[in-house]
Design a protein around this motif. Structure first.
Motif, PDB file in Angstrom:
ATOM      1  N   HIS A 365       0.603  -1.218  -0.501  1.00  0.00           N
ATOM      2  CA  HIS A 365      -0.081  -0.242  -0.139  1.00  0.00           C
ATOM      3  C   HIS A 365       0.525   1.116  -0.224  1.00  0.00           C
ATOM      4  O   HIS A 365       0.838   1.886   0.858  1.00  0.00           O
ATOM      5  N   CYS A 366       1.915   1.017  -0.878  1.00  0.00           N
ATOM      6  CA  CYS A 366       3.022   2.930  -0.860  1.00  0.00           C
ATOM      7  C   CYS A 366       2.288   2.879  -2.266  1.00  0.00           C
ATOM      8  O   CYS A 366       1.949   2.655  -2.958  1.00  0.00           O
ATOM      9  N   ARG A 367       3.141   4.735  -2.342  1.00  0.00           N
ATOM     10  CA  ARG A 367       2.548   5.015  -3.187  1.00  0.00           C
ATOM     11  C   ARG A 367       3.565   6.076  -3.743  1.00  0.00           C
ATOM     12  O   ARG A 367       4.397   6.938  -2.685  1.00  0.00           O
ATOM     13  N   ILE A 368       4.751   5.924  -5.049  1.00  0.00           N
ATOM     14  CA  ILE A 368       5.878   6.750  -5.554  1.00  0.00           C
ATOM     15  C   ILE A 368       6.129   7.280  -6.272  1.00  0.00           C
ATOM     16  O   ILE A 368       5.684   6.601  -7.349  1.00  0.00           O
ATOM     17  N   SER A 369       5.944   8.479  -6.564  1.00  0.00           N
ATOM     18  CA  SER A 369       5.951   8.923  -7.878  1.00  0.00           C
ATOM     19  C   SER A 369       7.468   9.304  -8.418  1.00  0.00           C
ATOM     20  O   SER A 369       8.009   8.303  -7.759  1.00  0.00           O
ATOM     21  N   SER A 370       7.117  10.139  -9.635  1.00  0.00           N
ATOM     22  CA  SER A 370       8.042   9.717 -10.507  1.00  0.00           C
ATOM     23  C   SER A 370      10.067  10.465  -9.909  1.00  0.00           C
ATOM     24  O   SER A 370       9.984  11.061  -9.369  1.00  0.00           O
ATOM     25  N   GLY A 371      10.604   9.616 -11.353  1.00  0.00           N
ATOM     26  CA  GLY A 371      12.148  10.183 -10.740  1.00  0.00           C
ATOM     27  C   GLY A 371      12.672   9.832  -9.740  1.00  0.00           C
ATOM     28  O   GLY A 371      13.867  11.006  -9.393  1.00  0.00           O
ATOM     29  N   ALA A 372      12.757   9.313  -8.713  1.00  0.00           N
ATOM     30  CA  ALA A 372      13.768   8.859  -7.896  1.00  0.00           C
ATOM     31  C   ALA A 372      14.542   7.860  -8.349  1.00  0.00           C
ATOM     32  O   ALA A 372      14.222   6.498  -9.019  1.00  0.00           O
ATOM     33  N   GLU A 381       8.522   1.503   3.343  1.00  0.00           N
ATOM     34  CA  GLU A 381       8.131   1.168   4.717  1.00  0.00           C
ATOM     35  C   GLU A 381       6.509   1.230   4.201  1.00  0.00           C
ATOM     36  O   GLU A 381       6.241   1.961   3.374  1.00  0.00           O
ATOM     37  N   SER A 382       5.587  -0.044   4.911  1.00  0.00           N
ATOM     38  CA  SER A 382       4.086   0.359   3.512  1.00  0.00           C
ATOM     39  C   SER A 382       2.942   1.264   4.460  1.00  0.00           C
ATOM     40  O   SER A 382       3.596   2.187   6.052  1.00  0.00           O
ATOM     41  N   ASP A 383       2.229   1.376   3.656  1.00  0.00           N
ATOM     42  CA  ASP A 383       1.651   2.773   3.506  1.00  0.00           C
ATOM     43  C   ASP A 383       2.059   4.068   3.629  1.00  0.00           C
ATOM     44  O   ASP A 383       1.888   5.302   3.709  1.00  0.00           O
ATOM     45  N   VAL A 384       3.750   4.365   3.032  1.00  0.00           N
ATOM     46  CA  VAL A 384       4.046   5.229   3.078  1.00  0.00           C
ATOM     47  C   VAL A 384       3.652   6.044   1.592  1.00  0.00           C
ATOM     48  O   VAL A 384       3.604   5.916   0.125  1.00  0.00           O
ATOM     49  N   VAL A 385       3.733   7.222   0.906  1.00  0.00           N
ATOM     50  CA  VAL A 385       3.458   8.441   0.027  1.00  0.00           C
ATOM     51  C   VAL A 385       5.064   8.741   0.008  1.00  0.00           C
ATOM     52  O   VAL A 385       5.765   9.776   0.876  1.00  0.00           O
ATOM     53  N   LEU A 386       6.199   8.057  -1.538  1.00  0.00           N
ATOM     54  CA  LEU A 386       6.890   9.722  -1.551  1.00  0.00           C
ATOM     55  C   LEU A 386       6.069  10.523  -2.782  1.00  0.00           C
ATOM     56  O   LEU A 386       5.707  10.081  -4.460  1.00  0.00           O
ATOM     57  N   LEU A 387       5.924  11.678  -2.385  1.00  0.00           N
ATOM     58  CA  LEU A 387       6.305  12.667  -3.667  1.00  0.00           C
ATOM     59  C   LEU A 387       8.074  13.274  -4.524  1.00  0.00           C
ATOM     60  O   LEU A 387       7.937  13.230  -3.636  1.00  0.00           O
ATOM     61  N   ALA A 388       7.534  13.582  -5.344  1.00  0.00           N
ATOM     62  CA  ALA A 388       8.809  14.117  -6.383  1.00  0.00           C
ATOM     63  C   ALA A 388       8.952  15.197  -5.625  1.00  0.00           C
ATOM     64  O   ALA A 388       8.642  16.537  -5.480  1.00  0.00           O
ATOM     65  N   SER A 389      10.341  15.995  -5.043  1.00  0.00           N
ATOM     66  CA  SER A 389      10.842  17.175  -4.631  1.00  0.00           C
ATOM     67  C   SER A 389      12.743  16.610  -4.529  1.00  0.00           C
ATOM     68  O   SER A 389      12.776  15.535  -4.711  1.00  0.00           O
ATOM     69  N   ASP A 390      12.786  18.109  -4.827  1.00  0.00           N
ATOM     70  CA  ASP A 390      14.567  18.499  -4.411  1.00  0.00           C
ATOM     71  C   ASP A 390      14.953  16.858  -3.104  1.00  0.00           C
ATOM     72  O   ASP A 390      16.034  16.083  -3.029  1.00  0.00           O
ATOM     73  N   ASP A 405       5.528  11.782   2.727  1.00  0.00           N
ATOM     74  CA  ASP A 405       4.692  12.574   2.471  1.00  0.00           C
ATOM     75  C   ASP A 405       3.654  13.063   2.494  1.00  0.00           C
ATOM     76  O   ASP A 405       3.200  14.700   2.135  1.00  0.00           O
ATOM     77  N   HIS A 406       2.933  12.236   3.063  1.00  0.00           N
ATOM     78  CA  HIS A 406       1.224  12.305   2.629  1.00  0.00           C
ATOM     79  C   HIS A 406       1.143  13.495   4.100  1.00  0.00           C
ATOM     80  O   HIS A 406      -0.432  14.139   4.103  1.00  0.00           O
ATOM     81  N   HIS A 407       1.520  13.262   5.276  1.00  0.00           N
ATOM     82  CA  HIS A 407       1.347  14.345   6.309  1.00  0.00           C
ATOM     83  C   HIS A 407       0.523  14.841   6.189  1.00  0.00           C
ATOM     84  O   HIS A 407       0.125  15.254   6.823  1.00  0.00           O
ATOM     85  N   PRO A 408       1.397  15.973   5.799  1.00  0.00           N
ATOM     86  CA  PRO A 408       1.377  17.461   5.455  1.00  0.00           C
ATOM     87  C   PRO A 408      -0.065  17.593   4.928  1.00  0.00           C
ATOM     88  O   PRO A 408      -0.668  18.695   4.768  1.00  0.00           O
ATOM     89  N   HIS A 409      -0.140  16.835   4.301  1.00  0.00           N
ATOM     90  CA  HIS A 409      -2.017  16.865   2.792  1.00  0.00           C
ATOM     91  C   HIS A 409      -3.078  15.934   3.724  1.00  0.00           C
ATOM     92  O   HIS A 409      -3.995  15.826   2.967  1.00  0.00           O
TER      93      HIS A 409
END
Length: 428
Positions: A365-372, A381-390, A405-409
Motif C-alpha cells: 500500500h505504498c505510492r511512489i511518484s516519478s523520478g526517484a 515501509e508499508s503505507d508510505v507516500v513519496l512525492l517528487a521533490s529535490d 510525504d502524505h502527513h502534511p496533506h
C-alpha cells in the motif's frame, strides 16, 4: 498424518505482516505449504506456540510439526518425510552448516536455526507417535544438492575484485523467512532461477525430453524455448505475435501481453497486464498486477495488485501488494564503493546480507511518484507516500511511515494506514 502448524507471530519489515501472509511464488506462504503437504497430511491443526500445542495434542498420532514461516519445495519435503518414515523414529530437519545453498543464501539474516555441532536444526519435526516425542527427536540431515550457477558475465574491468556473479541453487529448497531478503531468496534465487536450472539439467540429462521439446517446437512452429513444453499458458490469454517469451515460464489466466514485450523464465499470475515493450527476466508478477509500456523487472517480485509505471526499472527487488511505483524510478542494486550490502534485521540493526548485488524493498500500500533513485538494499515501509521533490530524488536511507510525504496533506488527502507495526493501530 496430522499436520501441526506453529505460528510465527513476528512481523517482517517493511511489510509489517507475518511471513505466512506474504506471497511467495504468487501464493500466500501458508497456501504454498498446504498445497505441497496435501498429499502427506489428511488433517491439520494450528497453534500459537509450542506450549499450547503440547498441552492439547495428547494423541499418539503420526504428526508433521513445522513453523508457518518456512519455504520449501516438493523435493525437500518428500525426501524428508520418506526418510523419516523409513527410519520409524522421531526426527528434526537439519542441514550441514557448510551446505553451500544454506550457508550462502539462507543462514544470513536468519536467527532461529539451532546449531548443534556442525548441524543447523530447523523448526520441522516428524513424530510418528505425536508431540510427546518432540524432545526425543534426532537430527535428520538433508543434502540440498546445490549447484553453482551464474547469470551473466561481469566485464573484466569490473570483475577484478568480485569475480562473476554466481549463486548456489539447490535441488531441495529450504528458506527460513525472517527478513525481506529471504523473500527475494525464496521467490527468485531458489524459486524461478532454480526452476530454470532444474529444467536445464532435465534437458541436458534426457535425450527423450530434448527430442520431445524439439518436436513440440516444430509442431507449433515456435522457437525451441518458446514451445508449450517450456511456456505454460493459462486460459483467455492474449499474447501479441511480436512478444518474445522463453521458458521455463508460467502464465496464468486472463493475461494480456503487448507488442514487443520480452519475458524470460518468469511466473505471471492471473489478471495481469504487461504492455508493449516491457522487459521481464527471472521475475514473479502476482495476480492483478499492471505494467504499462517499457517497465522493466530483473530478478524482482511483485505481490498482488501492484503497478509499475513506464520507464521504471526494478532490479533484485521485492514489492508488496497494492503498491504503485511511478514512471522513471530506478532501483539500484550495487554499491560501487565496495563492501557488503546491509539491511535491517529483526532487531532493527544493520546486518550483512551476504549478497554483492541487491535491490530495494517496498512494503504494502505504498505510492511512489516519478523520478526517484533508490539506493541498493534500502526499504520503504508499508503505507508510505513519496512525492517528487529535490529532497526525495535520491533515497539513500530506509523510509519509515513517519517520514511519508502524505502527513502534511492529511486534511485533503486522508491516506489510510492499513499495515501498522506490531502493537500499533491503523488510522484513516
Amino acid at each position: 498424518m496430522r499436520r501441526i502448524i506453529i505460528n510465527e507471530t513476528s512481523f517482517i519489515a517493511p511489510f509489517n505482516e507475518p511471513a505466512r501472509d506474504l506471497r511467495v511464488q504468487n501464493k500466500p506462504l501458508w497456501l504454498w505449504q498446504r498445497d505441497l503437504l496435501v498429499k502427506h497430511a489428511n488433517e491439520e491443526r494450528e497453534y500459537p506456540d509450542w506450549e499450547i500445542a503440547r498441552q492439547l495434542e495428547n494423541e499418539e498420532v503420526e504428526s508433521l510439526v513445522h513453523r508457518d514461516n518456512l519455504f520449501f519445495n516438493q523435493l525437500l519435503i518428500d525426501d524428508f518425510i520418506k526418510q523419516a518414515r523409513d527410519g520409524k523414529r522421531p526426527v528434526r530437519l537439519a542441514f550441514h552448516k557448510d551446505d553451500p545453498a544454506i550457508a550462502k543464501h539462507v543462514r544470513p539474516l536468519t536467527h532461529s536455526f539451532m546449531q548443534k555441532d556442525d548441524l543447523l536444526l530447523a523448526d520441522m519435526w516428524y513424530l510418528p507417535k505425536g508431540l510427546s516425542q518432540s524432545l526425543e527427536a534426532e537430527p535428520l540431515v538433508i543434502n540440498t544438492e546445490s549447484r553453482e550457477r551464474g547469470y551473466y558475465h561481469i566485464p573484466p574491468y569490473m570483475a577484478t575484485e568480485f569475480g562473476d556473479l554466481v549463486y548456489q541453487l539447490p535441488k531441495k529448497v529450504f528458506v527460513l523467512v525472517e527478513n525481506w531478503v529471504h523473500l527475494f531468496v525464496a521467490d527468485i534465487l531458489l524459486g524461478v532461477f532454480t526452476q530454470g536450472a532444474n529444467e536445464e539439467d532435465h534437458i541436458a540429462g534426457s535425450i527423450q525430453y530434448k527430442l520431445k521439446i524439439l518436436a513440440r517446437s516444430v509442431l507449433e512452429q515456435k522457437r525451441v524455448l518458446s514451445s508449450s513444453e517450456l511456456v505454460k499458458v493459462g486460459k483467455n490469454v492474449h499474447i501479441d505475435p511480436t512478444a518474445v517469451i522463453h521458458g521455463y515460464t508460467v502464465i496464468g489466466d486472463n493475461v494480456t501481453i503487448g507488442a514487443g514485450a520480452v519475458i524470460d523464465n518468469c511466473i505471471i499470475g492471473n489478471n495481469v497486464t504487461i504492455s508493449q515493450g516491457c522487459q521481464l527476466l527471472l521475475s514473479v508478477v502476482s495476480d492483478g498486477c499492471f505494467l504499462p509500456f517499457r517497465a522493466a523487472l530483473f530478478m524482482t517480485t511483485l505481490m498482488e495488485n501492484t503497478s509499475v509505471a513506464q520507464n521504471t526499472c526494478l532490479q533484485l527487488c521485492v514489492v508488496g501488494r497494492d503498491s504503485f511505483i511511478g514512471a522513471g524510478n530506478t532501483f539500484t542494486d550495487f554499491n560501487i564503493l565496495g563492501g557488503p550490502l546491509k539491511t535491517m534485521n529483526h532487531e532493527g540493526k544493520l546486518e550483512a546480507t551476504n549478497l554483492l548485488i541487491l535491490g530495494g524493498c517496498v512494503g504494502h500500500h505504498c505510492r511512489i511518484s516519478s523520478g526517484a533513485i533508490i539506493y541498493a538494499a534500502r526499504t520503504i515501509e508499508s503505507d508510505v507516500v513519496l512525492l517528487a521533490s529535490d529532497d526525495r530524488q535520491f533515497i539513500t536511507k530506509n523510509v519509515t511511515y513517519e517520514q511519508s510525504d502524505h502527513h502534511p496533506h492529511k486534511e485533503r488527502y486522508p491516506y489510510p494506514r492499513l499495515y501498522p507495526r506490531k502493537g500499533e493501530t491503523g488510522s484513516w
